[in-house]
Design a protein around this motif. Structure first.
Motif, mmCIF file in Angstrom:
data_model
loop_
_atom_site.group_PDB
_atom_site.id
_atom_site.type_symbol
_atom_site.label_atom_id
_atom_site.label_comp_id
_atom_site.label_asym_id
_atom_site.label_seq_id
_atom_site.Cartn_x
_atom_site.Cartn_y
_atom_site.Cartn_z
ATOM 1 N N GLY A 151 8.995 -2.154 -61.685
ATOM 2 C CA GLY A 151 8.402 -2.627 -62.928
ATOM 3 C C GLY A 151 8.877 -4.021 -63.311
ATOM 4 O O GLY A 151 8.098 -4.855 -63.759
ATOM 5 N N GLY B 83 3.959 -3.584 -56.094
ATOM 6 C CA GLY B 83 2.647 -3.931 -56.665
ATOM 7 C C GLY B 83 1.969 -5.007 -55.846
ATOM 8 O O GLY B 83 0.809 -4.852 -55.423
ATOM 9 N N LEU C 134 1.610 0.689 -67.786
ATOM 10 C CA LEU C 134 1.274 -0.002 -66.535
ATOM 11 C C LEU C 134 0.413 0.836 -65.609
ATOM 12 O O LEU C 134 -0.472 0.315 -64.916
ATOM 13 C CB LEU C 134 2.567 -0.402 -65.807
ATOM 14 N N ASN D 3 6.833 -6.779 -62.062
ATOM 15 C CA ASN D 3 5.377 -6.671 -62.218
ATOM 16 C C ASN D 3 4.977 -6.133 -63.589
ATOM 17 O O ASN D 3 4.350 -5.077 -63.694
ATOM 18 C CB ASN D 3 4.767 -5.825 -61.093
ATOM 19 N N TYR E 37 -1.097 -1.971 -63.622
ATOM 20 C CA TYR E 37 -0.083 -2.370 -62.639
ATOM 21 C C TYR E 37 -0.716 -3.081 -61.436
ATOM 22 O O TYR E 37 -0.263 -4.153 -61.021
ATOM 23 C CB TYR E 37 0.678 -1.122 -62.192
#
Lengths: 342, 342, 342, 342
Positions: free
Chosen positions: C201, C175, C247, C204, C253
């Protein structure tokens, strides 16, 4: 063609062959539970002045290295070695295949590990997100023919003991190391300073076989099961005991290693006289001349050898190895031919 | 004392020893890259009528089993075997040590696996929460001396191919299987019906060595690296090629297996005449008499053998094994002594 | 105290928490076989323009790295990585624990791997006595915050494809890499240039979870079994699908990664204005100021951070990390305090 | 449709969700080094009356099983388990993937292991050609819903201690075991009788998580590294501590397990009243009705469940599972519908 390719290019020493032939028709119990192995283990323990040791015969060096290392370590523990170490560069990931990381130290051309290489890796290993260094692997002679002195091995041993590390010595070429002029270590010294080491047979007169000496009783348990699990138990295990008896009972092992070293030194001296530079000044049975690339085709017709690495744009480092079976005539013949070549 | 303990209790057949002695002083390239291995591999491919095969020489049976199996499988794949299979019961978890599960089928006393054993395990393996069965391991002769017929092996082979399974045959005792009276398989049949199998040397005349034949080219790649990683490359690899040449070139392998089988059958027949029952009626070189426990101390003075298992409260199943080296006099001597004992 | 210790120091983004709460009382099928995961996988494949891809949700980065790598490789194959790579230095030997060697290239301070690092290792790997390099591991952003450009990733991809190597991209901080000013890669670019990569994930906005995208269909088979075998199947698998949907569905995201990067850049700029030198000029959410050792005690009272390494005798490199949850007030507050300290 | 498929079909208990939401915006140190985990570990040690214990939080059951087992064993050691044990049948070879063999005992329908199952495997393990049994794995409740009594667990514990075996208890469903009417074990009893066990969260109110309690200090060392190596360290480790605190602080864990058991018993009683036979009489939250095959299509429209196995040609054993989230209305609704079906 003269053979300087390796020290495992011939069968075994004639006395070893005779010993094998002598027991060939006897019925002997298998898996190394026989009296030949027992007697030979006792002999090795005597030579090492290490009555508490256990002796484990295996077939080859890679096998001995990874079976011993994987037996000694817990899953989260790792090995410190020279980046040039045989376990790192020539064993197809055998140690990693048992689940253990190698932590490599960048070493000098002699391939020797020192406390200065080890300490930063110990420091880094205090972080719990990395593996815990637990065993230091060294080779004697090293992969480039160097020999540890008693002072050096003592310093390594102290460093290991101070830091909770096991010291393991790969002795695939231990015979030539100990037969070299610079050696001042006895088997008893090595036994006192390491936690395990092996006496290499394959590269010094045996058909096959290495004799692993495990000095720390805490490391000895269930080793048979470990060997079995990794295919390292020879069914006719006495074949190894018989060979090592023939080699060690009356000093044949050191005598023939002495011959190999003498031949290599003779060759190294002769080459230097011809003005050939060396990568390192090796005191053992492996020497590393630096030769012009343009001479390699001719040289390859004269003798077998191995390419080690490039030296510079126009030169290559090659490796000549001698063994118990190298005739003096080969050395003299090669030197004479090279002299002719200029 | 008569020796019926095992078929790896003596060195090698005299012709094998002579062959080893004959090449002992030659300089040969190492790691199995030599001409002896190459010529011998070609000979084996001819005998198997399998020009596409690759032949890999290794030192022992456990090593050959796990290196081959681990090389063929992906991490989530498992092995189907008889609960009595050598990989399950006598190799100290060697296959599991490479990360693969054994799925055991409960088989009858003959140790043979059939499609009826395999199919439920294939069915269960469709569940993605379990390992995927991918290779079927059988031994011929089995661990209790039985021999697969061509009909049986054909049925197994079809079942495997229909279900995406590899068929691997452990031939540690293949010589005696093929020398038995009930055998109707040729090497070419076995090569046509399996994906890999090996010709056992250790238990039939060699000092050590197994010749693995990999029939499916898709399974052959990078096998040298796999062997190296598991300590299964013999430095002086030609020693294996030389031995298998001596055994296979002129039929010595089958001739001496025939002798071993003949001796076992002679002994089995003699024991039956004395009224000794057998656990199974073995057609090969391992026989399984059931003897009263009270006779065991006397028997142990007469000959060496192995305890197999308890038969009932007062009886024990023992195992007698013959080999190329079993003298007819031993069989006759033992039978005579037993007759005296009543 | 201001928190710049890491980007996984808070729970999840409020929208992610709301999504989890929203499905909390539904009955859903387990192990990732649910519709949330399926819909989210389709969304990811759309974003990647890779309809052939499979998407595998796992819980954390180390798990995703070793399960994927071990699934893709055969036993004799190894991984090429930067010596600074996360798999090498911070995962406690996870890859080696699956049996595979890491071949490390010494890289520059930015932690980037280039074809010039890879080619010598490929060359060395032609020797059959070593493992065969088969997969190149890179991280984007790297461990020191650098970002691969499209030109660089294209060159790596071509090098890999020319040499039979898989390219695997660790996207634990993907990200922030993609939200940085220097990024010119889209998810579709990354999907086209690699064989597998993951969208992180944990670092972030998610409670936990990584979304592995396997692009090459030949690498996708039996991945569920592989995950299961390594404890990488979350029983309540939909928790991961639900989080990644929240996200990725509407760009959250990238929005929150943008915030993290903005905060880090603000802090880096402010520090530079105060005359603080940086180890590298990072374009992402990790920055590496070099501070006098004597200031560390005071700094530790102001904010949390990590010690990276010694810069020289009197200076230390530290790491500040920002995240979706870093308030602008923290950056301004810290800069104000530092200004006061002089 | 009524859900009786499993006890991990819903998110977490509302109080657990509230606890997670309550800490969501706090900055907490990662990897389980936080105070939530520490406080929760202390709470568990109190409940177990085991101050010497260490508590290790992991994400799921398979992960907890194999990380613990592989951490405790040496390479040549193996696990004794019921043939029905979860490690054997439902974890895709996770234990074998760490190199360890499972030695299976054929157990009765209740899935319980007894000293009578263990002793012959210990006996067989004296042979050095097999792995050494070192750990006994049991599940409480078992895979078929049975519960160990204090007498039974004491006998197992004694058998293990007499034979140098570790006793490991898989507590994925420990809540329901302890909430069942037949249970007479406390956490302190279990802690006194085993060497390690875990308190399952995933199947009793948590989003995810298991709390492993390692009782023997000799087994506790370097467990963090072991977890890290196997991807079993959750970056946001406090999420597990927070959940277990919510479950264990005020007895919520046992209260909701009690509900699950009550619902299952209600359903089992109702089914019996309708004349439906059971495979076993389960005292916990899994029940195993035997139903005519011809009713399965209708049943599948009414409710979700799992097929267990065939009972006979016309009947199938199915599994109904209840959980903290099972409404009484579901049980009553299903029973009413079944009554209508006749």
């Amino acid at each position: 063609m003269y053979n300087f390719r390796n020290d495992y290019s011939e069968g075994c020493h004639p006395e070893v062959l005779a010993a094998l032939a002598g027991v060939n028709s006897e019925s002997v119990i298998g898996y190394g539970a026989d009296d030949y192995c027992k007697t030979c283990a006792d002999l090795i323990k005597d030579l090492c002045k290490a009555p508490q040791a256990s002796v484990e015969f295996m077939v080859g060096g890679t096998q001995t290295n990874f079976v011993a290392i994987a037996s000694f370590l817990r899953p989260w523990e790792s090995v410190i070695c020279a980046h040039t170490g045989h376990v790192n560069g020539h064993e197809a990931g055998a140690v990693e295949a048992t689940g253990h990381k190698l932590m490599q130290a960048q070493v000098a051309g002699d391939g020797k590990l020192t406390p200065a290489h080890i300490l930063p890796l110990v420091e880094g290993g205090r972080d719990e997100h990395v593996t815990k260094p637990r065993l230091v692997y060294i080779s004697n002679a090293t992969e480039t023919g160097a020999v540890y002195t008693k002072t050096e091995l003592t310093a390594l041993s102290k460093c290991c003991r101070d830091n909770g590390l096991l010291l393991f010595l790969d002795g695939a070429r231990l015979g030539c190391a100990m037969a070299s002029a610079v050696n001042d270590l006895t088997l008893a010294d090595i036994a006192a300073l390491t936690d395990a080491f092996y006496i290499g047979g394959t590269k010094n007169g045996a058909m096959m076989g290495e004799a692993l000496v495990i000095l720390d009783p805490a490391l000895q348990g269930n080793f048979f099961r470990m060997k079995k699990q990794h295919g390292a138990v020879l069914a006719k295990g006495w074949l190894l005991g018989v060979q090592f008896q023939a080699l060690l009972r009356d000093g044949l092992y050191f005598k023939i290693a002495g011959h190999a070293v003498e031949m290599a030194q003779y060759l190294q001296g002769g080459l230097k006289n011809l003005g050939v530079p060396m990568m390192v000044d090796s005191p053992t049975n492996q020497i590393f001349p630096i030769v012009p690339d343009k001479l390699l085709p001719q040289l390859s017709k004269l003798c077998s050898y191995e390419i080690w690495s490039k030296a510079d744009e126009d030169h290559t480092i090659i490796r000549f190895v001698t063994s118990f079976a190298t005739p003096k005539e080969s050395v003299e013949g090669l030197l004479a031919e090279l002299k002719k070549m200029g």
